[in-house]
Design a protein around this motif. Sequence first.
Motif, PDB file in Angstrom:
ATOM      1  N   ASN A  52      -5.578  10.249  -9.524  1.00  0.00           N
ATOM      2  CA  ASN A  52      -4.481   9.986 -10.456  1.00  0.00           C
ATOM      3  C   ASN A  52      -3.596   8.838  -9.960  1.00  0.00           C
ATOM      4  O   ASN A  52      -3.107   8.030 -10.751  1.00  0.00           O
ATOM      5  N   GLY A  53      -3.387   8.743  -8.637  1.00  0.00           N
ATOM      6  CA  GLY A  53      -2.629   7.633  -8.078  1.00  0.00           C
ATOM      7  C   GLY A  53      -3.338   6.303  -8.306  1.00  0.00           C
ATOM      8  O   GLY A  53      -2.708   5.305  -8.674  1.00  0.00           O
ATOM      9  N   LEU A  54      -4.651   6.285  -8.106  1.00  0.00           N
ATOM     10  CA  LEU A  54      -5.425   5.070  -8.371  1.00  0.00           C
ATOM     11  C   LEU A  54      -5.354   4.691  -9.845  1.00  0.00           C
ATOM     12  O   LEU A  54      -5.169   3.521 -10.192  1.00  0.00           O
ATOM     13  N   MET A  55      -5.483   5.673 -10.711  1.00  0.00           N
ATOM     14  CA  MET A  55      -5.433   5.404 -12.149  1.00  0.00           C
ATOM     15  C   MET A  55      -4.050   4.904 -12.559  1.00  0.00           C
ATOM     16  O   MET A  55      -3.930   4.056 -13.444  1.00  0.00           O
ATOM     17  N   TYR A  56      -3.008   5.409 -11.910  1.00  0.00           N
ATOM     18  CA  TYR A  56      -1.649   4.951 -12.207  1.00  0.00           C
ATOM     19  C   TYR A  56      -1.494   3.473 -11.856  1.00  0.00           C
ATOM     20  O   TYR A  56      -0.963   2.691 -12.643  1.00  0.00           O
ATOM     21  N   VAL A  57      -1.985   3.082 -10.673  1.00  0.00           N
ATOM     22  CA  VAL A  57      -1.892   1.676 -10.259  1.00  0.00           C
ATOM     23  C   VAL A  57      -2.698   0.799 -11.210  1.00  0.00           C
ATOM     24  O   VAL A  57      -2.245  -0.270 -11.639  1.00  0.00           O
ATOM     25  N   LEU A  58      -3.904   1.244 -11.570  1.00  0.00           N
ATOM     26  CA  LEU A  58      -4.754   0.456 -12.459  1.00  0.00           C
ATOM     27  C   LEU A  58      -4.162   0.323 -13.862  1.00  0.00           C
ATOM     28  O   LEU A  58      -4.238  -0.739 -14.474  1.00  0.00           O
ATOM     29  N   SER A  59      -3.590   1.385 -14.383  1.00  0.00           N
ATOM     30  CA  SER A  59      -3.095   1.342 -15.764  1.00  0.00           C
ATOM     31  C   SER A  59      -1.748   0.641 -15.890  1.00  0.00           C
ATOM     32  O   SER A  59      -1.469  -0.003 -16.894  1.00  0.00           O
ATOM     33  N   THR A  60      -0.908   0.740 -14.859  1.00  0.00           N
ATOM     34  CA  THR A  60       0.417   0.124 -14.955  1.00  0.00           C
ATOM     35  C   THR A  60       0.477  -1.245 -14.298  1.00  0.00           C
ATOM     36  O   THR A  60       1.369  -2.032 -14.616  1.00  0.00           O
ATOM     37  N   GLY A  61      -0.432  -1.508 -13.360  1.00  0.00           N
ATOM     38  CA  GLY A  61      -0.381  -2.766 -12.633  1.00  0.00           C
ATOM     39  C   GLY A  61       0.752  -2.808 -11.620  1.00  0.00           C
ATOM     40  O   GLY A  61       1.157  -3.882 -11.170  1.00  0.00           O
ATOM     41  N   CYS A  62       1.272  -1.655 -11.254  1.00  0.00           N
ATOM     42  CA  CYS A  62       2.408  -1.621 -10.328  1.00  0.00           C
ATOM     43  C   CYS A  62       1.955  -1.918  -8.906  1.00  0.00           C
ATOM     44  O   CYS A  62       0.771  -1.915  -8.592  1.00  0.00           O
ATOM     45  N   GLN A  63       2.904  -2.167  -8.042  1.00  0.00           N
ATOM     46  CA  GLN A  63       2.625  -2.366  -6.620  1.00  0.00           C
ATOM     47  C   GLN A  63       2.317  -1.014  -5.993  1.00  0.00           C
ATOM     48  O   GLN A  63       2.725   0.033  -6.504  1.00  0.00           O
ATOM     49  N   TRP A  64       1.601  -1.057  -4.879  1.00  0.00           N
ATOM     50  CA  TRP A  64       1.269   0.193  -4.197  1.00  0.00           C
ATOM     51  C   TRP A  64       2.536   0.964  -3.823  1.00  0.00           C
ATOM     52  O   TRP A  64       2.571   2.181  -3.887  1.00  0.00           O
ATOM     53  N   ARG A  65       3.600   0.248  -3.469  1.00  0.00           N
ATOM     54  CA  ARG A  65       4.844   0.906  -3.071  1.00  0.00           C
ATOM     55  C   ARG A  65       5.532   1.615  -4.234  1.00  0.00           C
ATOM     56  O   ARG A  65       6.426   2.418  -4.020  1.00  0.00           O
ATOM     57  N   ALA A  66       5.126   1.285  -5.466  1.00  0.00           N
ATOM     58  CA  ALA A  66       5.781   1.863  -6.639  1.00  0.00           C
ATOM     59  C   ALA A  66       5.063   3.098  -7.178  1.00  0.00           C
ATOM     60  O   ALA A  66       5.408   3.589  -8.238  1.00  0.00           O
ATOM     61  N   ILE A  67       4.077   3.617  -6.439  1.00  0.00           N
ATOM     62  CA  ILE A  67       3.407   4.841  -6.873  1.00  0.00           C
ATOM     63  C   ILE A  67       4.436   5.974  -6.844  1.00  0.00           C
ATOM     64  O   ILE A  67       5.147   6.147  -5.850  1.00  0.00           O
ATOM     65  N   PRO A  68       4.544   6.743  -7.918  1.00  0.00           N
ATOM     66  CA  PRO A  68       5.539   7.829  -7.955  1.00  0.00           C
ATOM     67  C   PRO A  68       5.350   8.833  -6.828  1.00  0.00           C
ATOM     68  O   PRO A  68       4.243   9.075  -6.363  1.00  0.00           O
ATOM     69  N   LYS A  69       6.450   9.418  -6.411  1.00  0.00           N
ATOM     70  CA  LYS A  69       6.444  10.347  -5.285  1.00  0.00           C
ATOM     71  C   LYS A  69       5.695  11.642  -5.569  1.00  0.00           C
ATOM     72  O   LYS A  69       5.266  12.321  -4.650  1.00  0.00           O
ATOM     73  N   ASP A  70       5.533  12.001  -6.855  1.00  0.00           N
ATOM     74  CA  ASP A  70       4.847  13.251  -7.154  1.00  0.00           C
ATOM     75  C   ASP A  70       3.327  13.115  -7.148  1.00  0.00           C
ATOM     76  O   ASP A  70       2.625  14.100  -7.318  1.00  0.00           O
ATOM     77  N   LEU A  71       2.816  11.913  -6.924  1.00  0.00           N
ATOM     78  CA  LEU A  71       1.385  11.711  -6.713  1.00  0.00           C
ATOM     79  C   LEU A  71       1.138  11.703  -5.207  1.00  0.00           C
ATOM     80  O   LEU A  71       2.065  11.881  -4.416  1.00  0.00           O
ATOM     81  N   ALA A  72      -0.085  11.484  -4.798  1.00  0.00           N
ATOM     82  CA  ALA A  72      -0.384  11.415  -3.362  1.00  0.00           C
ATOM     83  C   ALA A  72       0.371  10.236  -2.747  1.00  0.00           C
ATOM     84  O   ALA A  72       0.740   9.280  -3.438  1.00  0.00           O
ATOM     85  N   ALA A  73       0.581  10.297  -1.445  1.00  0.00           N
ATOM     86  CA  ALA A  73       1.293   9.225  -0.739  1.00  0.00           C
ATOM     87  C   ALA A  73       0.571   7.897  -0.937  1.00  0.00           C
ATOM     88  O   ALA A  73      -0.658   7.849  -0.995  1.00  0.00           O
ATOM     89  N   ARG A  74       1.344   6.824  -1.035  1.00  0.00           N
ATOM     90  CA  ARG A  74       0.745   5.515  -1.327  1.00  0.00           C
ATOM     91  C   ARG A  74      -0.252   5.099  -0.258  1.00  0.00           C
ATOM     92  O   ARG A  74      -1.268   4.488  -0.555  1.00  0.00           O
ATOM     93  N   SER A  75       0.024   5.414   1.000  1.00  0.00           N
ATOM     94  CA  SER A  75      -0.920   5.045   2.063  1.00  0.00           C
ATOM     95  C   SER A  75      -2.223   5.827   1.916  1.00  0.00           C
ATOM     96  O   SER A  75      -3.307   5.288   2.148  1.00  0.00           O
TER      97      SER A  75
END
Length: 156
Positions: A52-75
Amino acid sequence: MWTTENRARYDRSELRYPSDLTDDEWALIEPLIPPAKRGGGKRSVDMRAVVNGLMYVLSTGCQWRAIPKDLAARSTVHDYFDLWDYDGTLERIHHTLYVACRERMDREASPTVAIIDSQSVKGAEKGGARSTRPATMRARRSGARSATSWSTRRAC
């Protein structure tokens, strides 16, 4: 075509984020995720949260640091992305979903026909990548610049 049936199929309003996987989508992908390595501790991360974190980055185009806290850790998400890219997991997931989509549309698993346009053929005949060389070459110096250096007399 947006029919009543299709709208219900693609409705994502019940999900936390529109990019999150539905249960049916996760059922297709889960068997393709490699198991945890032997010898180490038990995997503590939720693999669905990673996807879901990967899909969030792919769908929004956000930076890795902008992954929401309720998903897995960005690292964690980034590390699994690197690992799955390296070991071919992403390619296997893509191929499996590609074949499933083609079969759902009553087509053969792999295409039997390819279309090549005339511009692609012309580019290949001329050497393809070589035709881009002039744009990447170093700029030449102006002839006028070298002429001005000769206008002053040199001491012998």
